[in-house]
Design a protein around this motif. Sequence first.
Motif, short mmCIF file in Angstrom:
data_model
loop_
_atom_site.label_atom_id
_atom_site.label_comp_id
_atom_site.label_asym_id
_atom_site.label_seq_id
_atom_site.Cartn_x
_atom_site.Cartn_y
_atom_site.Cartn_z
N LYS A 70 -4.45 2.81 1.41
CA LYS A 70 -3.63 2.03 1.88
C LYS A 70 -4.04 0.77 2.61
O LYS A 70 -3.38 -0.42 2.44
CB LYS A 70 -2.95 2.80 3.22
N TYR B 190 -4.74 -1.38 -0.89
CA TYR B 190 -3.97 -1.58 -1.74
C TYR B 190 -2.36 -1.78 -1.08
O TYR B 190 -1.65 -2.67 -1.80
CB TYR B 190 -3.79 -0.58 -2.64
N PHE C 271 5.55 8.29 -5.73
CA PHE C 271 4.34 8.10 -6.47
C PHE C 271 4.26 9.26 -7.41
O PHE C 271 3.68 9.13 -8.57
CB PHE C 271 3.10 8.06 -5.52
N VAL D 156 -1.83 5.04 -6.46
CA VAL D 156 -1.92 3.65 -5.84
C VAL D 156 -2.90 2.97 -6.38
O VAL D 156 -2.88 1.48 -6.39
CB VAL D 156 -1.98 3.97 -4.05
N SER D 157 -4.05 3.56 -6.51
CA SER D 157 -5.23 2.86 -6.90
C SER D 157 -5.37 2.41 -8.38
O SER D 157 -6.18 1.43 -8.78
CB SER D 157 -6.74 3.28 -6.49
#
Length: 357
Positions: A79, A82, A94, A183-184
């Motif tokens: 978090k 990103y 997600f 996310v990454s």
Amino acid sequence: MSDVEVPAIVRGVVKKLLGKDYEKLPGVSIGIVHEGRTLFSGGFGVADMETQQPLDGRSVFDLASVSKHMTAFALAFAKKKYGGFDLDTPVRKFLSSLPDFVAAGEAERDVLIGDLIFHTSGLPDYTQWESLNLQWTNAELLSHLVEKHEAGDPEAKLDFSTGDTYGYSNLGYALIPLVVQAVSGEDFGTFMQKEVFTPLGMSSTFVPSKSFDKREEGPRGGPGFKHLGFSTDEAEVLWGGKEWKVNGGGEVRDEDGELYGWGWCVKEEEGCMDHSGEWAGTSTFIYRDADCHFSVIVLSNSDWEGEKLSGAADIFQQIYWDVAIELGIEEPDGEHEWASEDGDGSDDEDETKLDTI
């Protein structure tokens, strides 16, 4: 207290608890860190019953649920780096395949990121599934949840309506690495290696891609599911003045009224944190007193089922008191003594923080 006394204390406790033949049994590795220095890192017993290979501070174990605070840390780190989500973000943003429990009439709101962190999702316990395969990856675990839910399998239904209460959820923490990956854009193991383990110089810590075989170098048993392989030699890197502590929005109370948050059981009165783990023949325990800069980790390749011990937590309790009394962290109360190294073992007595996500 001199550093040389700590190994004698630890050896005496292990001999007392496990018996005089402890060096031939499935064993235990122990790490003790105080004020930024490793006071002890070593193993007792064997890593493999067939070869009798001895355990030591470099022996790698499956951390089981002791890895939960690292998993939570990874989420907070993702978090911070990103962005794009917070504790109130629905997990389905997600992981779109996650069942819609609201549409199914099982919950009044979506499962949120914070529900995974604080065990308030109501997600079922996959360890009780009859169809469980220890070789499943996290993605395969999610896929089987989806399949079971679509088939109306009661094992895939929520244990309670999301957000209503606390309910410890291994499945919730198994989904966090998938969120970090989304996310990454990187595999969770790659993410942890690049962003955490390598920068900290943790060469023996890793995210396994499959179950360990007890004959291999590594944990005795244990699945993928993104538990971590870890050795006590790296305890100083993690807890030697570097607090794996995330200021992420507080904690919730568990069924016993104690606080839980970000992979730690938080003891308010004592001012410390701990967590235990058991999985596929392993038993683990971690204790962290941030005020006294004192940490103890116990990693065992046996769950001691049917023995006088109930797991690594029992070994920790005795080691903690004996060492903490010698360090002046605890006062002697007449109930705790350590067995000397010479006894036969039968009758002897710079913080690392992240912003709120």
